[in-house]
Design a protein around this motif. Structure first.
Motif, PDB file in Angstrom:
ATOM      1  N   THR A 229       0.854  -1.191   0.000  1.00 58.20           N
ATOM      2  CA  THR A 229       0.000   0.000   0.000  1.00 58.20           C
ATOM      3  C   THR A 229       0.887   1.238   0.000  1.00 58.20           C
ATOM      4  O   THR A 229       2.037   1.190   0.463  1.00 58.20           O
ATOM      5  N   TYR A 230       0.341   2.328  -0.488  1.00 55.77           N
ATOM      6  CA  TYR A 230       1.121   3.570  -0.518  1.00 55.77           C
ATOM      7  C   TYR A 230       0.179   4.768  -0.483  1.00 55.77           C
ATOM      8  O   TYR A 230      -1.021   4.662  -0.772  1.00 55.77           O
ATOM      9  N   LEU A 231       0.750   5.903  -0.110  1.00 51.91           N
ATOM     10  CA  LEU A 231       0.052   7.188  -0.153  1.00 51.91           C
ATOM     11  C   LEU A 231       0.907   8.125  -0.985  1.00 51.91           C
ATOM     12  O   LEU A 231       2.112   8.277  -0.719  1.00 51.91           O
ATOM     13  N   ALA A 232       0.305   8.767  -1.972  1.00 51.26           N
ATOM     14  CA  ALA A 232       1.074   9.638  -2.865  1.00 51.26           C
ATOM     15  C   ALA A 232       0.342  10.954  -3.069  1.00 51.26           C
ATOM     16  O   ALA A 232      -0.870  10.988  -3.252  1.00 51.26           O
TER      17      ALA A 232
ATOM     18  N   LEU B 119       5.569  12.987  -3.658  1.00 49.77           N
ATOM     19  CA  LEU B 119       5.933  12.253  -2.440  1.00 49.77           C
ATOM     20  C   LEU B 119       5.163  10.937  -2.408  1.00 49.77           C
ATOM     21  O   LEU B 119       3.944  10.908  -2.571  1.00 49.77           O
ATOM     22  N   PHE B 120       5.888   9.845  -2.177  1.00 50.42           N
ATOM     23  CA  PHE B 120       5.326   8.494  -2.279  1.00 50.42           C
ATOM     24  C   PHE B 120       5.680   7.760  -0.987  1.00 50.42           C
ATOM     25  O   PHE B 120       6.821   7.342  -0.789  1.00 50.42           O
TER      26      PHE B 120
ATOM     27  N   TYR C 203      10.515   8.496  -2.910  1.00 49.62           N
ATOM     28  CA  TYR C 203       9.865   7.375  -2.228  1.00 49.62           C
ATOM     29  C   TYR C 203      10.320   7.401  -0.771  1.00 49.62           C
ATOM     30  O   TYR C 203      11.520   7.296  -0.479  1.00 49.62           O
ATOM     31  N   ILE C 204       9.367   7.546   0.151  1.00 48.95           N
ATOM     32  CA  ILE C 204       9.683   7.741   1.571  1.00 48.95           C
ATOM     33  C   ILE C 204       9.123   6.564   2.369  1.00 48.95           C
ATOM     34  O   ILE C 204       7.905   6.334   2.386  1.00 48.95           O
ATOM     35  N   ILE C 205      10.029   5.814   3.005  1.00 49.00           N
ATOM     36  CA  ILE C 205       9.627   4.663   3.815  1.00 49.00           C
ATOM     37  C   ILE C 205       9.519   5.122   5.264  1.00 49.00           C
ATOM     38  O   ILE C 205      10.479   5.701   5.811  1.00 49.00           O
ATOM     39  N   VAL C 206       8.355   4.899   5.869  1.00 51.40           N
ATOM     40  CA  VAL C 206       8.088   5.417   7.215  1.00 51.40           C
ATOM     41  C   VAL C 206       7.497   4.301   8.080  1.00 51.40           C
ATOM     42  O   VAL C 206       7.070   3.253   7.579  1.00 51.40           O
TER      43      VAL C 206
END
Length: 666
Positions: free
Chosen positions: A360-363, A390-391, A458-461
């Motif tokens: 899943t992702y939020l962009a 921003l992804f 791409y930002i992994i949080v």
């Protein structure tokens, strides 16, 4: 006068001026043939059998319009060379008793001959080569052959009308020039441009400023969106600078060389620099045209070749997996049901799956100012370079996807950059500062965002940060906010035909169930990509050939014009003591300097344009910069060899005019 007098006189004039008329006629024929071929191809029913025909037809249509505009401008320009050489001839006719209305009739008949020959032989050549060009497109795109000889009556009529109008306007312009000038002006027109031009420092500085501005835009524009917006501004600045520097800057440079006594007072330099200073005003526009055309050829051919050669990289960038399904992440149960339907269909059709991905992702997009990102800002032309996509991806899903075991504490993020690196230690968003704990070296990404023209981060949080960012952007953007999305993709080693059949079946099932999903297939989309980029490649090469032909003709006419202008000068130099070898060295130095200057300037323009062109190619998903570098260097070397051959062939005409005239007087 007898009615047949004017047609005979016009035909005799064309024969006697064959050295200048024949290249012009050949150019008219080839240009007409090229227009017919491209227009005919855009109407060819055989192209409808190819996948992606819409892209191809649009590309061909656009190419035909570019050729039409080019034909209008270029044929007018080359005709001016003919008129300059022939004004003296018309002046003599006028003095001998022919009125200007008689000269107008002669010009009218000459235009009729040129129109009939140019359109007639041009269409004949176009008809002969049309099928060959169609076969070339089939070879490039891998389409099915359409047997039979297609002749487009619409393309024939359009070609005949277009070039008839162009030749009519050229004829009217030539008649206008004859009516406007008196006999003495016509006789002396061939010797125009003898007065030493003044050094125009203002125009020279304006040219340097425009060149610096164009290069500055090319070097400093980092975002592909901004590259797209500012590209034409940079092009216009560089074109303006080229003309200003060739017309004003070259004279200033030559006069600076003249002040250098150690350089200037050498036999070969003394004569060549003096001669170029006196005639650079009329010389410079032609040289600038050669430089601009050469730059266009190099940019078009190198970029379209890069796209065609890098087509597999482009497709793989756009489609991270053979099949990609994009869902609304909020409807988790519905999404899982759709994935189950997909897996059932895989088993039903015996489709071998080699690898699966799911996350899943939020962009959403934001404006970047250093390490600070903001979604609350009005778009302006100046802010285009600041737009970033921003992804966000949860850490647990990233680890599952990549097989890594990365750890993050609250407030830490990992970043993977596409198209532009993120080099700051922190990231500020929605009033909170996050620490960049490291780089994510690999990430499968999203095909949709690979097609996005903006730079993507791409930002992994952590899961908590993921939910926090989602809530913040919902509160800030409200009705414009973005939902969480889910991706499911898989690779297969099935044949391409089986993949396309599976894609059609899957889409049909999803439509029947009413599932809100976007289904993408690499195999199904490949033909569209090949068609679009193959069309770009074909038109790029086609226009490159057309511009090379224009360059050849301009160089040839310059050599002829310079030969006639320099003939009397070198005869005088021979009379005052210069021997034949010294004169030949002087001629070689002058011609070499003048005609290789545009090639050097074109190479400089292409090198300066490289950063911006590479970003524009990134918009088309070509991220392989090394391939573009290789294609550019190879294209430049090939063009330099062709340019040198053109110089050697056309310079013979110059030497023949100047040296043979001197031999007769010995």
């Amino acid at each position: 006068m007898k009615k047949r007098f004017y047609p005979k006189l016009a035909a005799g004039n064309i024969r006697k001026n064959g050295r200048t008329y024949i290249p012009y006629l050949l150019t008219c024929m080839v240009t007409a043939a090229m227009y017919y071929i491209v227009r005919s191809l855009s109407l060819n029913p055989g192209l409808e059998q190819m996948a992606g025909t819409n892209y191809l037809n649009q590309t061909m249509f656009l190419g035909s319009r570019i050729i039409a505009v080019f034909a209008f401008v270029f044929l007018f320009y080359t005709n001016s060379f003919l008129m300059k050489r022939r004004k003296k001839e018309f002046g003599v006719f006028n003095i001998l008793g022919m009125e200007k209305k008689h000269l107008a009739r002669v010009l009218g008949w000459e235009s009729i001959y040129v129109t009939l020959l140019g359109i007639g032989f041009g269409l004949g050549l176009g008809l002969a080569l049309d099928k060959a060009m169609y076969l070339v497109i089939n070879l490039v795109l891998g389409g099915e052959l359409f047997f039979g000889f297609f002749v487009s009556s619409k393309a024939i009529v359009e070609t005949a009308l277009l070039f008839a109008v162009i030749f009519l306007l050229i004829c009217l312009n030539s008649i206008r020039q004859v009516y406007k000038a008196n006999p003495i002006e016509l006789i002396l027109a061939g010797n125009a441009g003898e007065k030493e031009p003044e050094t125009k420092w203002f125009l020279t500085l304006a040219g340097l400023t425009a060149l610096g501005g164009g290069y500055y835009i090319a070097f400093t524009t980092r975002n592909p969106i901004a590259s797209l917006l500012f590209f034409f501004v940079a092009v216009l600045l560089v074109i303006a600078a080229t003309y200003l520097l060739f017309t004003a800057g070259s004279i200033a440079f030559l006069k600076m060389l003249r002040k250098n006594k150690r350089y200037y007072y050498q036999t070969r330099h003394f004569v060549s620099i003096s001669s170029m200073i006196y005639r650079m005003k009329q010389n410079a526009v032609g040289l600038a045209n050669i430089c601009v055309l050469s730059t266009m050829v190099l940019v078009m051919v190198s970029s379209t070749t890069s796209l065609m050669m890098g087509i597999e990289d482009i497709i793989r960038t756009r489609y991270p997996a053979d099949f990609m399904l994009y869902f609304n992440g909020a409807a988790e149960a519905e999404n899982e049901a759709a994935i189950t339907v997909t897996r059932d269909l895989q088993e039903e059709r015996n489709l071998p799956v080699t690898e699966e991905i799911s996350y899943t992702y939020l962009a959403f997009s934001a404006f970047c100012d250093g390490d600070t990102f903001s979604v609350e800002r009005d778009f302006t032309l100046g802010s285009a370079d600041a737009i970033i996509a921003l992804f966000f991806v949860p850490l647990s899903e990233y680890n599952s996807l990549t097989g890594e075991d990365r750890m993050l504490t609250e407030g830490e993020v990992l970043i993977h950059s596409e198209r532009r690196e993120y080099d700051y230690p922190t990231l500020k968003l929605f009033g909170r500062e996050y620490t960049v704990a490291g780089k994510a070296e690999e990430f499968v990404g999203s095909g949709i965002f690979a097609a996005n023209i903006a730079t993507t981060q791409y930002i992994i949080v952590t899961e908590d940060t993921f939910r926090e960012v989602y809530q913040k952007q919902q509160e800030t953007l409200q009705e414009d906010a973005f939902d969480i999305q889910q991706v499911y993709g898989f690779d297969t080693d099935a044949e391409e035909e089986d993949q396309i059949a599976f894609y059609e079946a899957l889409r049909e099932k999803m439509n029947r169930t009413g599932t809100a999903v976007r289904v993408e297939s690499m195999a199904e989309s490949r033909s569209s990509f090949v068609s679009m980029y193959g069309g770009f490649f074909f038109i790029g090469v086609f226009l490159g050939i057309l511009f090379i032909m224009a360059t050849v003709l301009i160089i040839y006419y310059k050599q002829i014009s310079e030969g006639y202008d320099d003939k009397a000068r070198f005869e005088i130099l021979q009379k005052v003591g210069m021997d034949r070898d010294e004169i030949k060295d002087t001629i070689h130095s002058q011609v070499l300097t003048v005609f290789f200057l545009p090639l050097a300037a074109a190479g400089m323009h292409v090198a300066a344009a490289f950063p911006m062109i590479s970003k524009l190619l990134a918009l088309l998903n070509l991220l392989n910069t090394g391939l573009y570098i290789v294609c550019t260097i190879v294209c430049f070397l090939i063009f330099a060899v062709m340019y040198s051959l053109i110089y050697l062939l056309t310079s013979r005409s110059y030497y023949r005019i100047v040296l043979l005239s001197m031999q007769r007087r010995q």
